[in-house]
Enzyme design. Structure first.
Site, PDB file in Angstrom:
ATOM      1  N   LYS A 260       0.816  -1.226   0.000  1.00 54.46           N
ATOM      2  CA  LYS A 260       0.000   0.000   0.000  1.00 54.46           C
ATOM      3  C   LYS A 260       0.846   1.272   0.000  1.00 54.46           C
ATOM      4  O   LYS A 260       2.029   1.256   0.339  1.00 54.46           O
ATOM      5  CB  LYS A 260      -0.958  -0.003   1.191  1.00 54.46           C
ATOM      6  CG  LYS A 260      -2.133  -0.948   0.938  1.00 54.46           C
ATOM      7  CD  LYS A 260      -3.217  -0.817   1.960  1.00 54.46           C
ATOM      8  CE  LYS A 260      -4.349  -1.787   1.608  1.00 54.46           C
ATOM      9  NZ  LYS A 260      -5.305  -1.931   2.697  1.00 54.46           N
TER      10      LYS A 260
ATOM     11  N   ARG B  76      -3.627  -9.890   5.424  1.00 55.35           N
ATOM     12  CA  ARG B  76      -3.984  -9.964   3.993  1.00 55.35           C
ATOM     13  C   ARG B  76      -2.790  -9.456   3.192  1.00 55.35           C
ATOM     14  O   ARG B  76      -2.331  -8.336   3.391  1.00 55.35           O
ATOM     15  CB  ARG B  76      -5.212  -9.082   3.746  1.00 55.35           C
ATOM     16  CG  ARG B  76      -5.731  -9.109   2.323  1.00 55.35           C
ATOM     17  CD  ARG B  76      -6.952  -8.199   2.192  1.00 55.35           C
ATOM     18  NE  ARG B  76      -7.523  -8.262   0.852  1.00 55.35           N
ATOM     19  CZ  ARG B  76      -7.105  -7.528  -0.160  1.00 55.35           C
ATOM     20  NH1 ARG B  76      -6.116  -6.665  -0.009  1.00 55.35           N
ATOM     21  NH2 ARG B  76      -7.677  -7.660  -1.350  1.00 55.35           N
TER      22      ARG B  76
HETATM   23  C1  9MG Z   1     -10.008  -5.559  -0.315  1.00 48.77           C
HETATM   24  N1  9MG Z   1      -9.022  -4.956   0.566  1.00 48.77           N
HETATM   25  C2  9MG Z   1      -8.016  -4.113   0.206  1.00 48.77           C
HETATM   26  N2  9MG Z   1      -7.325  -3.738   1.296  1.00 48.77           N
HETATM   27  C3  9MG Z   1      -7.918  -4.350   2.361  1.00 48.77           C
HETATM   28  C4  9MG Z   1      -7.671  -4.355   3.735  1.00 48.77           C
HETATM   29  O1  9MG Z   1      -6.710  -3.621   4.281  1.00 48.77           O
HETATM   30  N3  9MG Z   1      -8.456  -5.091   4.525  1.00 48.77           N
HETATM   31  C5  9MG Z   1      -9.481  -5.836   3.990  1.00 48.77           C
HETATM   32  N4  9MG Z   1     -10.239  -6.551   4.837  1.00 48.77           N
HETATM   33  N5  9MG Z   1      -9.759  -5.860   2.684  1.00 48.77           N
HETATM   34  C6  9MG Z   1      -8.986  -5.123   1.887  1.00 48.77           C
END
Ligand code: 9MG
Length: 284
Positions: free
Chosen positions: A222, A256
């Site tokens: 990110k 994730r």
């Molecule tokens: C779909 N998506 C993109 N970034 C995310 C994040 O930080 N958390 C979750 N739950 N979904 C995300």
């Protein structure tokens, strides 16, 4: 902690686990034309599972700042064939990354066990569908909506506001028939947050443990990592590992990520240290 899934399955979260990201958008798995290359997407899912991912998070609409929206039909066309094939070929847990109730329902019927909704089931009908499908749900905080959320994120107290939002969404879900044992919470790194907000959330992640639900985090690749390191998206793996490790040390149960193998190793180290510390402090 245990997360309850449909069909009597349960996910043990006593050690931190990895959710692998599989974005099914034309720029990710194009077959050279307009169509999604299902074989390539399926191979990527199998690879992440082989590398140690416990959950595959499949999404057909990008939630990146400024991303275009897609129709229900288009989103279903992208994700459903993959969910069906993956669930038929492998004993694994699939989550559907969507904000649309119709896509949630179709994905659960195709085999998805978790609804990962960056909009925290706020769309009309979303809670009812998640309850009826007996799906587990990740409730994420976002300020604004993906197209405009990074224009001017503002909070009096980011910790208090994110925490009370999640608390109120948990309460809404429980009242409408989704047991707390099916819920995950997520502070939503990068979703309507400046770098300072993201850092404050990461540093104060233990505060979210007061909600007594497993915490999921997503920081992989990110912008916040780019801002700290000055690196391009493809060069943020090391920064993502540092962020994931810090999150787990601060109480996250699920990470994730796009970088599954490396994250699995990093979380094993964090977990080993945590267990050693627990053993030392246990009465003999
Ligand atoms: C779909 N998506 C993109 N970034 C995310 C994040 O930080 N958390 C979750 N739950 N979904 C995300």
């Amino acid at each position: 902690m245990i997360l309850e899934l449909p069909r009597g399955r349960r996910l043990d979260l006593s050690s931190p686990l990895v959710m692998g990201v599989l974005n099914i958008t034309p720029d990710s798995f194009s077959d050279g034309g307009r169509h999604i290359g299902i074989a390539a997407a399926l191979a990527a899912a199998h690879r992440m599972l082989d590398e140690g991912a416990t959950i595959i998070d499949i999404g057909g609409e990008s939630t990146r700042p400024g991303a275009d929206q897609v129709s229900v039909t288009e989103e279903c066309d992208r994700v459903l064939p993959l969910i069906e094939r993956l669930c038929a070929e492998r004993d694994c847990i699939v989550s559907i990354d969507t904000m649309k109730p119709a896509v949630m329902q179709a994905a659960c019927r195709a085999g998805a066990a978790i609804i990962n909704d960056v909009n925290a089931l706020q769309a009309p009908g979303a809670i009812e569908i998640a309850a009826a499908e007996q799906a587990a749900v990740c409730l994420m905080h976002m300020q604004g909506e993906p197209r405009t959320m990074q224009l001017a994120p503002t909070y009096c107290s980011v910790i208090d506001e994110v925490s009370s939002f999640l608390e109120s969404r948990v309460a809404a879900c429980v009242v409408q028939g989704i047991p707390a044992a099916r819920l995950l919470i997520d502070p939503g790194f990068g979703f309507g947050k400046t770098l300072a907000h993201n850092l404050e959330l990461l540093a104060h992640l233990p505060r979210f443990q007061l909600l007594r639900l497993p915490i999921l985090v997503g920081m992989s690749r990110k912008g916040m990592l780019g801002e700290i390191t000055g690196r391009a998206v493809a060069e943020r793996t090391a920064a993502g590992l540092a962020a994931a490790t810090l999150a787990v040390c601060n109480g996250a149960s699920l990470v994730r990520t796009h970088d599954v193998a490396a994250t699995v190793d990093a979380l094993k180290v964090a977990d080993a240290v945590r267990r050693a510390a627990q053993a030392l402090s246990a009465p003999s």
